[in-house]
Scaffold this motif. Sequence first.
Motif, PDB file in Angstrom:
ATOM      1  N   LEU A 115       0.826  -1.211   0.000  1.00 35.56           N
ATOM      2  CA  LEU A 115       0.000   0.000   0.000  1.00 35.56           C
ATOM      3  C   LEU A 115       0.860   1.260   0.000  1.00 35.56           C
ATOM      4  CD1 LEU A 115      -2.827  -1.017   2.508  1.00 35.56           C
ATOM      5  CD2 LEU A 115      -2.998  -0.794   0.025  1.00 35.56           C
ATOM      6  N   PHE A 116       1.903   1.284   0.830  1.00 34.65           N
ATOM      7  CA  PHE A 116       2.766   2.463   0.877  1.00 34.65           C
ATOM      8  C   PHE A 116       3.544   2.643  -0.424  1.00 34.65           C
ATOM      9  CE2 PHE A 116       2.602   2.103   5.685  1.00 34.65           C
ATOM     10  CZ  PHE A 116       1.953   3.316   5.862  1.00 34.65           C
ATOM     11  N   ILE A 117       4.050   1.536  -0.979  1.00 29.77           N
ATOM     12  CA  ILE A 117       4.824   1.629  -2.220  1.00 29.77           C
ATOM     13  C   ILE A 117       3.932   2.078  -3.377  1.00 29.77           C
ATOM     14  CG2 ILE A 117       6.164   0.317  -3.915  1.00 29.77           C
ATOM     15  CD1 ILE A 117       7.137  -1.431  -1.553  1.00 29.77           C
ATOM     16  N   LEU A 118       2.710   1.564  -3.432  1.00 30.25           N
ATOM     17  CA  LEU A 118       1.771   2.003  -4.468  1.00 30.25           C
ATOM     18  C   LEU A 118       1.497   3.494  -4.358  1.00 30.25           C
ATOM     19  CD1 LEU A 118      -0.869  -0.883  -4.591  1.00 30.25           C
ATOM     20  CD2 LEU A 118       0.600  -0.125  -6.469  1.00 30.25           C
ATOM     21  N   PHE A 119       1.355   3.966  -3.116  1.00 27.98           N
ATOM     22  CA  PHE A 119       1.127   5.406  -2.905  1.00 27.98           C
ATOM     23  C   PHE A 119       2.310   6.221  -3.429  1.00 27.98           C
ATOM     24  CE2 PHE A 119       1.757   9.205  -0.277  1.00 27.98           C
ATOM     25  CZ  PHE A 119       0.551   9.855  -0.485  1.00 27.98           C
ATOM     26  N   ILE A 120       3.518   5.754  -3.131  1.00 21.13           N
ATOM     27  CA  ILE A 120       4.715   6.462  -3.609  1.00 21.13           C
ATOM     28  C   ILE A 120       4.800   6.424  -5.129  1.00 21.13           C
ATOM     29  CG2 ILE A 120       7.246   6.370  -3.660  1.00 21.13           C
ATOM     30  CD1 ILE A 120       7.118   5.437  -0.722  1.00 21.13           C
ATOM     31  N   ASP A 121       4.480   5.267  -5.733  1.00 19.83           N
ATOM     32  CA  ASP A 121       4.534   5.159  -7.187  1.00 19.83           C
ATOM     33  C   ASP A 121       3.505   6.052  -7.858  1.00 19.83           C
ATOM     34  OD1 ASP A 121       6.671   3.486  -7.188  1.00 19.83           O
ATOM     35  OD2 ASP A 121       5.528   1.643  -7.536  1.00 19.83           O
ATOM     36  N   LEU A 122       2.331   6.170  -7.255  1.00 19.92           N
ATOM     37  CA  LEU A 122       1.325   7.088  -7.800  1.00 19.92           C
ATOM     38  C   LEU A 122       1.796   8.530  -7.686  1.00 19.92           C
ATOM     39  CD1 LEU A 122      -1.960   5.451  -6.423  1.00 19.92           C
ATOM     40  CD2 LEU A 122      -1.207   5.547  -8.811  1.00 19.92           C
ATOM     41  N   ALA A 123       2.484   8.838  -6.563  1.00 22.77           N
ATOM     42  CA  ALA A 123       3.043  10.189  -6.401  1.00 22.77           C
ATOM     43  C   ALA A 123       4.122  10.454  -7.451  1.00 22.77           C
ATOM     44  CB  ALA A 123       3.611  10.352  -4.995  1.00 22.77           C
ATOM     45  N   ARG A 124       4.898   9.432  -7.777  1.00 24.89           N
ATOM     46  CA  ARG A 124       5.933   9.592  -8.806  1.00 24.89           C
ATOM     47  C   ARG A 124       5.315   9.860 -10.177  1.00 24.89           C
ATOM     48  NH1 ARG A 124       9.158   4.365  -8.810  1.00 24.89           N
ATOM     49  NH2 ARG A 124      10.440   5.448 -10.366  1.00 24.89           N
ATOM     50  N   VAL A 125       4.217   9.168 -10.465  1.00 20.10           N
ATOM     51  CA  VAL A 125       3.515   9.413 -11.734  1.00 20.10           C
ATOM     52  C   VAL A 125       2.986  10.848 -11.773  1.00 20.10           C
ATOM     53  CG1 VAL A 125       1.496   8.784 -13.118  1.00 20.10           C
ATOM     54  CG2 VAL A 125       2.905   6.995 -12.082  1.00 20.10           C
ATOM     55  N   ALA A 126       2.386  11.277 -10.656  1.00 19.10           N
ATOM     56  CA  ALA A 126       1.876  12.650 -10.589  1.00 19.10           C
ATOM     57  C   ALA A 126       3.011  13.660 -10.741  1.00 19.10           C
ATOM     58  CB  ALA A 126       1.132  12.860  -9.268  1.00 19.10           C
ATOM     59  N   ASN A 127       4.156  13.350 -10.142  1.00 12.23           N
ATOM     60  CA  ASN A 127       5.306  14.251 -10.262  1.00 12.23           C
ATOM     61  C   ASN A 127       5.820  14.337 -11.702  1.00 12.23           C
ATOM     62  OD1 ASN A 127       7.587  15.831  -8.999  1.00 12.23           O
ATOM     63  ND2 ASN A 127       8.756  14.154  -9.906  1.00 12.23           N
ATOM     64  N   TYR A 128       5.770  13.219 -12.416  1.00  9.62           N
ATOM     65  CA  TYR A 128       6.242  13.198 -13.813  1.00  9.62           C
ATOM     66  C   TYR A 128       5.438  14.166 -14.671  1.00  9.62           C
ATOM     67  CZ  TYR A 128       7.367  11.383 -18.446  1.00  9.62           C
ATOM     68  OH  TYR A 128       7.766  11.270 -19.762  1.00  9.62           O
ATOM     69  N   PHE A 154      14.336  19.488  -3.159  1.00 10.47           N
ATOM     70  CA  PHE A 154      15.221  18.608  -2.386  1.00 10.47           C
ATOM     71  C   PHE A 154      15.175  17.178  -2.916  1.00 10.47           C
ATOM     72  CE2 PHE A 154      15.639  15.400   0.942  1.00 10.47           C
ATOM     73  CZ  PHE A 154      16.930  15.671   1.396  1.00 10.47           C
ATOM     74  N   ILE A 155      13.967  16.669  -3.214  1.00 15.44           N
ATOM     75  CA  ILE A 155      13.823  15.287  -3.688  1.00 15.44           C
ATOM     76  C   ILE A 155      14.448  15.121  -5.063  1.00 15.44           C
ATOM     77  CG2 ILE A 155      12.145  13.530  -4.412  1.00 15.44           C
ATOM     78  CD1 ILE A 155      10.325  14.461  -2.179  1.00 15.44           C
ATOM     79  N   ASN A 156      14.168  16.040  -5.931  1.00 13.05           N
ATOM     80  CA  ASN A 156      14.680  15.937  -7.298  1.00 13.05           C
ATOM     81  C   ASN A 156      16.199  16.070  -7.363  1.00 13.05           C
ATOM     82  OD1 ASN A 156      12.125  15.622  -8.547  1.00 13.05           O
ATOM     83  ND2 ASN A 156      11.752  17.818  -8.334  1.00 13.05           N
ATOM     84  N   SER A 157      16.778  16.883  -6.491  1.00 15.37           N
ATOM     85  CA  SER A 157      18.230  17.106  -6.526  1.00 15.37           C
ATOM     86  C   SER A 157      18.996  16.100  -5.664  1.00 15.37           C
ATOM     87  CB  SER A 157      18.549  18.532  -6.068  1.00 15.37           C
ATOM     88  OG  SER A 157      18.065  18.766  -4.763  1.00 15.37           O
ATOM     89  N   ASN A 158      18.298  15.363  -4.797  1.00 14.85           N
ATOM     90  CA  ASN A 158      18.929  14.339  -3.947  1.00 14.85           C
ATOM     91  C   ASN A 158      18.145  13.041  -4.067  1.00 14.85           C
ATOM     92  OD1 ASN A 158      20.938  16.052  -2.131  1.00 14.85           O
ATOM     93  ND2 ASN A 158      19.014  17.209  -2.268  1.00 14.85           N
TER      94      ASN A 158
END
Length: 381
Positions: A82-95, A103-107
């Motif tokens: 569940l947590f990993i799916l949430f992070i992956d959905l956030a990554r798609v939204a970020n794309y 900070f996340i993008n540079s590190n």
Amino acid sequence: MAVFFSIFFILYSLINYYIFIRGWQAISALTFLKPFYIITFLLFAFGYLAAKLFHSFLHPILYDLFLWIGSFWFAFILYLTLFILFIDLARVANYYLGIFPTFINSNYELSKQIAAAVVLFLSSTIILIGFINSTNFKVKNLYIKVDGKNANLNQLNIVMLSDIHLSPLNGESFLKKIVEKVNQLDADIILIAGDVVDDKPHILTQRGIGKSLNRFKSKYGVYACTGNHEYINGGEESVKYLTANGIRVMRDSSEVINNSFILAGREDVSKQNFTQKRRKSLSEIMNTSTENLPVILIDHTPYKLKEAQDNQIALQLSGHTHNGQMFPVNLITNLIYELSWGYKKKGSTHYYISSGVGSWGPRVKLASDAEIVNIKVNFTN
């Protein structure tokens, strides 16, 4: 059953692969951790299956260790996914939307490691809370009135349990606490709605698990019906084990108790899957009784509740669902079952579906309580 287990193994492997890959990506820069990660992951992911498949070859200590590790991994699978799916959905939204801070993008490598640590910490915390909840037995009180017909009693004090799931996980010390709690309630009769066992009877006997079943105290005795786990672990062997430990198992049968009520117990609906023999219909069971007395039914799986109503059953007691055991699985069981947990009345028939005093797999309860149900029945004229 072979098809079911094949599908289960394929899905189980795919989900584990998904978790493994995301963890591997999170530690990609930490090469010294990779060998340890692989060994640990395989042990956790396949420990339970290894214990069950190779129990004849494993030392009891190894068997119990694999069982504990593997069963708790089932809980980790749920929350890590569940947590990993949430992070992956956030990554798609970020794309598409660029929602991540600079900070996340540079590190990115450090961010992955921090995210992995947070996910592991949150999952562990949730599971620890669930474990603590699983050890905190709660007594639920229910007061009902039923038509007494020709009953000689005015009141009946029932203590109802389900889903004890005796195993090296839910062992003798666990059972002793249940027995002590139940005996404080001064039951007239103790009814166990299936799934008393969760391992092979010879393994339970070898570990000395089940001896405390003989310590249950009640006026009219201790009765149980079969559950699906009795059949998973060998139906006839499980029944012999329960009988040897003082439990009377009702198998598509009925019995008059104290000339005051009829107790009926059904074989679990899973019987046909394991034995290719059908269980009797409820009407077949009740046709053997001619007494004009109220009927109490124990039936492990709350399947087709209307059947009890159609057969004028006064009270049906079931378990099996665990109410999903862990959130959000309870949302699924609430869709599958007419009643996943708790009390309901249909016509003149009362129902109680217990979430179980024990748990299957990990000793983790996050969608329900570890409950013992105390039912006070008033017989009215």
